[in-house]
Scaffold this motif. Structure first.
Motif, PDB file in Angstrom:
ATOM      1  N   ARG A  78       0.822  -1.223   0.000  1.00 49.17           N
ATOM      2  CA  ARG A  78       0.000   0.000   0.000  1.00 49.17           C
ATOM      3  C   ARG A  78       0.851   1.267   0.000  1.00 49.17           C
ATOM      4  NH1 ARG A  78      -1.051   3.066   4.530  1.00 49.17           N
ATOM      5  NH2 ARG A  78       0.142   2.338   6.324  1.00 49.17           N
ATOM      6  N   LEU A  79       2.104   1.138   0.475  1.00 51.95           N
ATOM      7  CA  LEU A  79       2.983   2.309   0.487  1.00 51.95           C
ATOM      8  C   LEU A  79       4.047   2.234  -0.601  1.00 51.95           C
ATOM      9  CD1 LEU A  79       3.464   2.740   4.332  1.00 51.95           C
ATOM     10  CD2 LEU A  79       2.036   4.089   2.792  1.00 51.95           C
ATOM     11  N   GLY A  80       3.949   1.203  -1.409  1.00 52.40           N
ATOM     12  CA  GLY A  80       4.920   1.067  -2.496  1.00 52.40           C
ATOM     13  C   GLY A  80       6.331   0.785  -2.012  1.00 52.40           C
ATOM     14  N   ILE A  81       6.436   0.182  -0.844  1.00 52.86           N
ATOM     15  CA  ILE A  81       7.783  -0.176  -0.362  1.00 52.86           C
ATOM     16  C   ILE A  81       8.120  -1.549  -0.927  1.00 52.86           C
ATOM     17  CG2 ILE A  81       9.190  -0.708   1.664  1.00 52.86           C
ATOM     18  CD1 ILE A  81       7.370   1.221   3.248  1.00 52.86           C
ATOM     19  N   PRO A  82       9.165  -1.609  -1.741  1.00 54.97           N
ATOM     20  CA  PRO A  82       9.472  -2.904  -2.361  1.00 54.97           C
ATOM     21  C   PRO A  82      10.058  -3.891  -1.375  1.00 54.97           C
ATOM     22  CG  PRO A  82      11.076  -1.233  -3.018  1.00 54.97           C
ATOM     23  CD  PRO A  82      10.083  -0.547  -2.127  1.00 54.97           C
ATOM     24  N   GLN A  83      10.084  -5.129  -1.792  1.00 58.65           N
ATOM     25  CA  GLN A  83      10.703  -6.147  -0.944  1.00 58.65           C
ATOM     26  C   GLN A  83      12.210  -5.977  -0.920  1.00 58.65           C
ATOM     27  OE1 GLN A  83       9.519 -10.037  -2.471  1.00 58.65           O
ATOM     28  NE2 GLN A  83       8.686 -10.335  -0.433  1.00 58.65           N
ATOM     29  N   ILE A  84      12.800  -6.450   0.163  1.00 61.66           N
ATOM     30  CA  ILE A  84      14.242  -6.691   0.163  1.00 61.66           C
ATOM     31  C   ILE A  84      14.398  -8.023  -0.569  1.00 61.66           C
ATOM     32  CG2 ILE A  84      16.184  -7.351   1.645  1.00 61.66           C
ATOM     33  CD1 ILE A  84      15.586  -4.531   2.214  1.00 61.66           C
ATOM     34  N   MET A  85      15.120  -8.040  -1.669  1.00 54.12           N
ATOM     35  CA  MET A  85      15.360  -9.305  -2.382  1.00 54.12           C
ATOM     36  C   MET A  85      16.859  -9.578  -2.375  1.00 54.12           C
ATOM     37  SD  MET A  85      12.815 -11.023  -3.021  1.00 54.12           S
ATOM     38  CE  MET A  85      13.445 -12.498  -3.770  1.00 54.12           C
ATOM     39  N   THR A  86      17.278 -10.451  -1.468  1.00 56.42           N
ATOM     40  CA  THR A  86      18.701 -10.771  -1.368  1.00 56.42           C
ATOM     41  C   THR A  86      19.028 -11.939  -2.290  1.00 56.42           C
ATOM     42  OG1 THR A  86      18.487 -12.461   0.331  1.00 56.42           O
ATOM     43  CG2 THR A  86      18.547 -10.173   1.083  1.00 56.42           C
ATOM     44  N   ASP A  87      20.283 -12.145  -2.531  1.00 56.97           N
ATOM     45  CA  ASP A  87      20.718 -13.379  -3.191  1.00 56.97           C
ATOM     46  C   ASP A  87      22.212 -13.567  -2.997  1.00 56.97           C
ATOM     47  OD1 ASP A  87      20.330 -15.716  -4.522  1.00 56.97           O
ATOM     48  OD2 ASP A  87      19.859 -14.842  -6.459  1.00 56.97           O
ATOM     49  N   ASP A  88      22.625 -14.837  -2.922  1.00 54.52           N
ATOM     50  CA  ASP A  88      24.068 -15.115  -2.948  1.00 54.52           C
ATOM     51  C   ASP A  88      24.532 -14.842  -4.363  1.00 54.52           C
ATOM     52  OD1 ASP A  88      24.557 -16.194  -0.270  1.00 54.52           O
ATOM     53  OD2 ASP A  88      23.166 -17.749  -0.873  1.00 54.52           O
ATOM     54  N   GLY A  89      25.747 -14.394  -4.610  1.00 57.55           N
ATOM     55  CA  GLY A  89      26.996 -14.184  -3.919  1.00 57.55           C
ATOM     56  C   GLY A  89      27.589 -15.403  -3.176  1.00 57.55           C
ATOM     57  N   PRO A  90      28.935 -15.311  -3.185  1.00 55.17           N
ATOM     58  CA  PRO A  90      29.857 -14.433  -3.939  1.00 55.17           C
ATOM     59  C   PRO A  90      30.265 -14.905  -5.347  1.00 55.17           C
ATOM     60  CG  PRO A  90      30.727 -14.972  -1.767  1.00 55.17           C
ATOM     61  CD  PRO A  90      29.576 -15.890  -2.020  1.00 55.17           C
TER      62      PRO A  90
END
Ligand code: BGC
Length: 734
Positions: A78-90
């Motif tokens: 509703r506030l347009g805050i996107p997800q944190i999308m992590t990924d490995d690395g390295p």
């Protein structure tokens, strides 16, 4: 749940202007952005954070603080805050997985396989570390990730550590210089680097429970400097707390590490992410500095930072300002990544990325021995070449327990030689041994597997009927792996037997060892005249290797860690300070890690830190300092000449060490303080200069908790490795 954003969803004019594309996977349409060229200032970012914070409910705030999928967290539609999308690395952007870690079976998630950490360290080239970060993050951006779980640069304390291949080196200065650049490279693409694992995660045995007891001076001088540099110079936006405990307290709830040092002393503004499943409490972790709890086992509502955190806030065990601070940090990271202006679109598997990989590999490969000058190969005199060994056809992008990459392609050593030699030389391949490693279960096959007589016979036949043999041995990604340490440095899978047998029938045998960590290659050093060290090199592996063997590339890699002649010589083993007892481990060797130990204790290693040959020769001369006496606030200017006195153009890493003479406190015999890689054409001389601030000579005075530059005499030493020092000068610090 993954969030789809549209401009219309955005609430409030101020906020609407802030959002740019979230990760491609979850956000097909791009909301409005500020006009190109308008740079968001710190004040504007702060205003945006405050505007968002006002609109978030407590429940929404809590939802930002824990995982909601294996690699994802947060996201408020509703506030347009996107997800944190992590990924490995390295090693590159790993393939997408579904719950349970199974492949998501996508056809869009292949990526470039980048060289492993110790390979990057072996280049001693910070520019390449930057390019690695930059290109990997372009791929992350294209794949919809906003946090890369890289770089990983714990100190290589014990050569057996299963993640030595991921980590960089045994030296804090080398680690720091490379880590800073890879962080800058990653973040140039508005992808957050997540430096890991903070701190003292130096072994895999019992990593989830071991408590490390390290004295304060050692912590500050050996284990923290690269993290400090990554935060204060590289300005890394996120950091991952380690699985282990420091002095009895889990790193994910360690007030000293997270609040006092990281957020206090180093003024870290970003977020602390737990290692996966590495959170152990709600109130303690929340109050002691952890910001985001990650893990891979649902249900996520049961996480310490989910419903339990909500309850703890309501019960006033965690104050609202603690939650707000965490939310602030997360929004701050998002405003530098997916919510920042002018987001690049990202690129994946481009020729430029392959070129970066190739350039790193070319500078990482280490020539250990070339006594008969068999290298570079003189193809005009070779009709038939035996290429022997499982590692000639192995790929290294995946395997073991750790993160891998679904490589778009990976050129094996054999393919590289075939590519380069074409029909000029007949290549006879023989497997020689099997590197299959299955440590557990009914079909167990360990490193002690006996020689396979059929494979050996075929290898002998190939070697006998060829002018020359190249034997590819070493480790692989199953054998060197996260979550376990090796038991010894012995070459696995009866590789020594293969080398001996092949060498006996063909004296023109070159040995190429592939690995990410030291192995016992003492017998090979004694009996064989030509040895090349290669790494888990990335997509272009075989091409770069072939170019080094054929002389198109002059090797310039230098070992980033000591190879002990005997495992028992290495400090933690010699002092019986590994892998700990009753889940406690005292780092008894203190500051004497790696070459600091070998040099101070006068123990001859098999190959020393910083060692690596070239097809050419370099002559060092004329080291001078600009003065003889320095105030502690001044810098020492050091200049020397390095001449390429051989027949090939080549790159040389000039290493600068410093010794404190007559110190009042314990000192390592010498410490690396600077290095520079220079390209020198045949016959030419390079003038190499270093500016060494006298403050960098300080030791950490634990009693008074400060860095102290001890007055007195110091020796400045320059050389081609830590043990081949040919130039020195004495200076005095007042
Ligand atoms: C590793 C981390 C990694 C995480 C997510 C953990 O087991 O220690 O380095 O980033 O898994 O894959």
């Amino acid at each position: 749940m993954k969030i789809k954003l549209t401009g219309l969803l955005l609430c409030g004019m101020l906020i609407a202007a802030a959002f740019s594309s979230a990760h491609a996977q979850t956000q097909p349409s791009k909301p409005a952005r500020p006009a190109a060229g308008v740079k968001t200032t710190d004040q504007q970012i702060e205003a945006k954070i405050q505007a968002l914070m006002k609109q978030l409910t407590l429940e929404e705030k809590i939802s930002l603080l824990h995982a909601n999928s294996i690699f994802g967290a947060g996201g408020i539609e509703r506030l347009g805050i996107p997800q944190i999308m992590t990924d490995d690395g390295p090693l590159g952007v790993r393939e997408d997985v579904k719950e349970g870690w199974g492949s998501a079976n996508l056809t869009t998630d292949s990526a470039t396989f980048f060289p492993n950490g110790s390979a990057i360290a072996a280049t001693w080239n910070p520019d390449l570390a930057y390019r690695y970060g930059h290109d990997m993050a372009e791929e992350a951006r294209a794949r919809g990730k906003n946090v890369m779980l890289a770089p990983a640069f714990n100190i290589c304390r014990v050569p057996l550590c299963g993640r030595t291949y991921e980590y960089y080196s045994e030296d804090p200065w080398l680690n720091a210089k490379l880590a800073v650049q890879s962080v800058k490279g990653i973040q140039s693409q508005h992808v957050a680097a997540c430096v890991k694992h903070f701190a003292v995660n130096n072994q895999e045995i019992n990593r989830g429970r071991i408590s490390v007891d390290v004295d304060e001076r050692t912590l500050r001088e050996i284990y923290l400097p690269a993290f400090k540099a990554a935060i204060t110079e590289g300005e890394a936006w996120t950091i991952m707390s380690a699985y282990n405990k420091l002095r009895g307290t889990y790193c994910s709830e360690n007030d000293y590490l997270l609040n006092k040092i990281l957020k206090g002393e180093w003024k870290f503004k970003g977020m602390v992410i737990s290692d996966w499943g590495g959170t152990h409490s709600t109130v303690k972790a929340a109050n002691n500095g952890l910001d985001l709890e990650m893990g891979s086992v649902p249900p996520y509502k049961n996480y310490y930072f989910a419903d339990k955190l909500l309850d703890s806030v309501k019960a006033h065990n965690v104050e609202m300002d603690v939650i707000d601070e965490k939310v602030h940090r997360i929004l701050w990271v998002l405003l530098h990544t997916d919510m920042s202006e002018k987001l690049p679109a990202g690129k994946i598997n481009t020729p430029a990325h392959s070129k970066t990989v190739y350039d790193i590999e070319s500078e990482a490969i280490v020539l250990l021995k070339n006594d008969k000058n068999l290298l570079p190969l003189k193809t005009s005199t070779i009709k038939a070449l035996a290429v022997i060994g499982d590692n000639a056809t192995q790929t290294f992008h995946a395997g073991g327990f750790g993160a891998g990459v679904k490589a778009r392609y990976e050129i094996t050593a054999l393919q590289g030689l075939q590519n380069r030699l074409g029909t000029k030389v007949e290549i006879k391949y023989a497997q020689g041994y099997s590197g299959e490693y299955r440590p557990f279960g009914k079909n167990q096959r360990t490193e002690n597997a006996k020689p396979d007589t059929a494979l050996i016979s075929a290898a002998v036949a190939a070697a006998k009927s060829s002018d020359m043999a190249i034997v590819f041995i070493g480790g692989n990604r199953e054998y060197e792996s996260e979550s376990r340490d090796r038991k010894s440095l012995i070459l696995p899978f009866s590789e020594q037997y293969l080398v001996d047998t092949v060498t006996a029938v063909n004296p023109n045998t070159i040995v190429v060892v592939v690995g990410g960590a030291p192995y016992d290659i003492g017998k090979i050093k004694k009996n064989n005249h030509t040895i090349v060290w290669s790494w888990y090199n990335g997509s272009e592996n075989g091409n770069a290797l072939a170019d080094v063997l054929l002389g198109k590339v002059n090797p310039s890699g230098k070992l980033p860690f000591t190879f002990p002649a005997d495992l028992k010589d290495s400090p933690a083993i010699a002092l019986n300070a590994y892998p700990g007892e009753n889940l406690e481990e005292e780092y008894k060797e203190g500051i004497l890690v790696g070459y600091r130990w070998f040099d101070t204790k006068k123990i001859e290693p098999l190959y020393c830190f910083g060692y690596g040959l070239s097809y050419t020769t370099f002559k060092y001369a004329g080291l001078v300092t600009d003065k003889k006496m320095y105030k502690p606030t001044e810098s020492i200017k050091i200049t020397l000449k390095v001449k390429n006195s051989g027949k090939y153009a080549g790159k040389e890493t000039v290493q600068l060490y410093v010794s404190k003479l007559e110190s009042a406190v314990q000192r390592a015999e010498k410490e690396l303080k600077a290095f520079k890689k220079v390209n020198i054409p045949v016959g030419q001389t390079a003038t190499v200069s270093f500016i060494l601030p006298a403050k960098n000579l300080a030791y950490f005075d634990a009693q008074n908790s400060k860095w102290v530059v001890e007055p007195g005499k110091y020796k400045v030493l320059a050389g081609t490795s830590s043990r081949d020092i040919t130039q020195s000068a004495e200076v005095t610090v007042l």
